[in-house]
Enzyme design. Structure first.
Site, PDB file in Angstrom:
ATOM      1  NE  ARG A 187       7.129  -5.358   2.893  1.00 29.60           N
ATOM      2  CZ  ARG A 187       7.258  -6.270   3.991  1.00 29.60           C
ATOM      3  NH1 ARG A 187       6.807  -6.929   4.300  1.00 29.60           N
ATOM      4  NH2 ARG A 187       8.468  -5.546   4.797  1.00 29.60           N
ATOM      5  CE  LYS A 201      10.264  -5.950   0.751  1.00 26.40           C
ATOM      6  NZ  LYS A 201      10.951  -4.513   0.829  1.00 26.40           N
ATOM      7  CG  HIS A 235       4.399   2.055  -0.418  1.00 26.89           C
ATOM      8  ND1 HIS A 235       4.921   1.097   0.604  1.00 26.89           N
ATOM      9  CD2 HIS A 235       4.915   3.242  -0.049  1.00 26.89           C
ATOM     10  CE1 HIS A 235       6.020   1.557   1.299  1.00 26.89           C
ATOM     11  NE2 HIS A 235       6.147   2.941   0.990  1.00 26.89           N
ATOM     12  NE  ARG A 289       4.634  -1.871   4.206  1.00 21.85           N
ATOM     13  CZ  ARG A 289       5.031  -2.638   4.909  1.00 21.85           C
ATOM     14  NH1 ARG A 289       3.961  -3.518   5.442  1.00 21.85           N
ATOM     15  NH2 ARG A 289       6.151  -2.989   5.612  1.00 21.85           N
ATOM     16  CG  HIS A 313       9.770  -2.660   8.595  1.00 20.60           C
ATOM     17  ND1 HIS A 313       9.336  -1.297   9.078  1.00 20.60           N
ATOM     18  CD2 HIS A 313       9.556  -2.595   7.433  1.00 20.60           C
ATOM     19  CE1 HIS A 313       8.627  -0.831   7.951  1.00 20.60           C
ATOM     20  NE2 HIS A 313       8.818  -1.746   6.990  1.00 20.60           N
ATOM     21  CE1 TYR A 368       5.316   2.096   5.894  1.00 20.55           C
ATOM     22  CE2 TYR A 368       6.832   1.867   4.146  1.00 20.55           C
ATOM     23  CZ  TYR A 368       5.442   1.824   4.689  1.00 20.55           C
ATOM     24  OH  TYR A 368       4.464   1.319   3.924  1.00 20.55           O
TER      25      TYR A 368
END
Length: 313
Positions: free
Chosen positions: A165, A189, A259, A262, A285, A294
């Protein structure tokens, strides 16, 4: 609603998101912004509202409906609904409210829009053009332009090589790079760490940037950030997005974002036969379902696999 509900509770919730959840500053800012807007609107709409405990489900549902009527996109409304559910669940656990008025809030269904995906030829052209620009600036002897050109080339190579990211890219420190194993440590994240491999082209771009780019941009010897901005501090996400935008124009490929790079990298992995679980780890993820939404496999490969593997094809 008393002012303390716009300060004390939100301040406590903000600390909860940062310390307990490990959310990024950007995410926390979005949560607090959504909640502040909601509470201010409810206070203006319901003059007698004095405590959070007086907020009920119909109030929140009507407020979300007003956001839709005002033209807010589904993704933004879905985020606000999720914010309200998260906040009031926490508030109930803390004893701030007796009942959670947001527990029944539903998230609007989102469209299945996928980010743009470049072909392998377009990615090659993008990276080749960025590298050529860096070489041109090196040959012309302009150190400042070289620093910017080699930084752009390095950012593009890493974004594609690792599918990280943009927030992860700008959070990298020099010490996160392991050239011996050609891996890079990324903090994703929720403060979840993962180690991602990168190839020889990205390694060469990194070496060039560390030799001719970063030293020119660095002001403080104590700065740990890998990618530096024009003022010598950590590069920000907006500048990276602008660099990718400018690079796509210069290369003559479709206009893309970090993005999109990615998503492109993940799609190319799947098209090459990578297992979905591997791509899940690669992207960072937590749920496989996120990876399934995705990424997508091109129809040509799907047909080929079907003809080869299915007994009644």
């Amino acid at each position: 609603m008393e002012n303390r509900y716009a300060t004390a509770e939100l301040t406590a919730f903000e600390k909860h998101l940062a310390l307990d959840k490990g959310y990024s500053e950007h995410t926390i800012r979005a949560y607090i912004s959504d909640l502040t807007l909601c509470f201010n609107d409810l206070k203006a709409e319901h003059k007698g509202l004095k405590t959070l405990d007086e907020i009920d489900y119909p109030m929140l549902r009507l407020w979300l409906g007003a956001q839709v009527s005002a033209g807010l996109g589904r993704a933004s409304v879905a985020r606000k609904a999720a914010t309200l559910r998260t906040f009031f669940k926490w508030a109930e656990q803390q004893g701030i409210v007796k009942n959670n008025p947001a527990s029944r809030l539903q998230t609007p269904k989102l469209g299945k829009h996928l980010p743009s995906v470049l072909s392998t030829e377009q990615v090659t052209q993008l990276l080749k053009t960025a590298k050529a620009e860096a070489i041109l600036q090196r040959d012309q002897g302009d150190r400042e332009k070289l620093a910017h050109a080699v930084r752009r080339w390095c950012c593009l190579e890493l974004l594609y090589a690792t599918a990280m990211r943009v927030s992860e890219l700008v959070s990298l420190n020099v010490e996160d790079i392991d050239f011996a194993n050609r891996t890079i440590r990324v903090m994703g994240k929720g403060q979840k760490e993962r180690v991602i491999p990168f190839g020889i082209p990205a390694a060469r771009a990194l070496e060039a940037y560390l030799k001719a780019g970063r030293p020119m941009l660095r002001i403080s010897p104590a700065e740990k950030a890998l990618f530096l901005g024009n003022r010598g501090n950590r590069l920000d996400q907006r500048q990276v997005r602008n660099e990718v935008h400018q690079a796509s124009i210069q290369a003559g490929v479709p206009d893309i974002s970090p993005h999109d790079l990615r998503h492109t990298a993940a799609t190319h992995l799947l098209s090459a036969g990578a297992d979905l679980r591997v791509v899940q780890d690669y992207l960072g993820h937590s749920a496989l379902s996120t990876t399934q939404r995705y990424t997508h496999v091109d129809q040509a490969r799907l047909a080929k696999v079907y003809l080869q593997a299915f007994p009644r094809a």
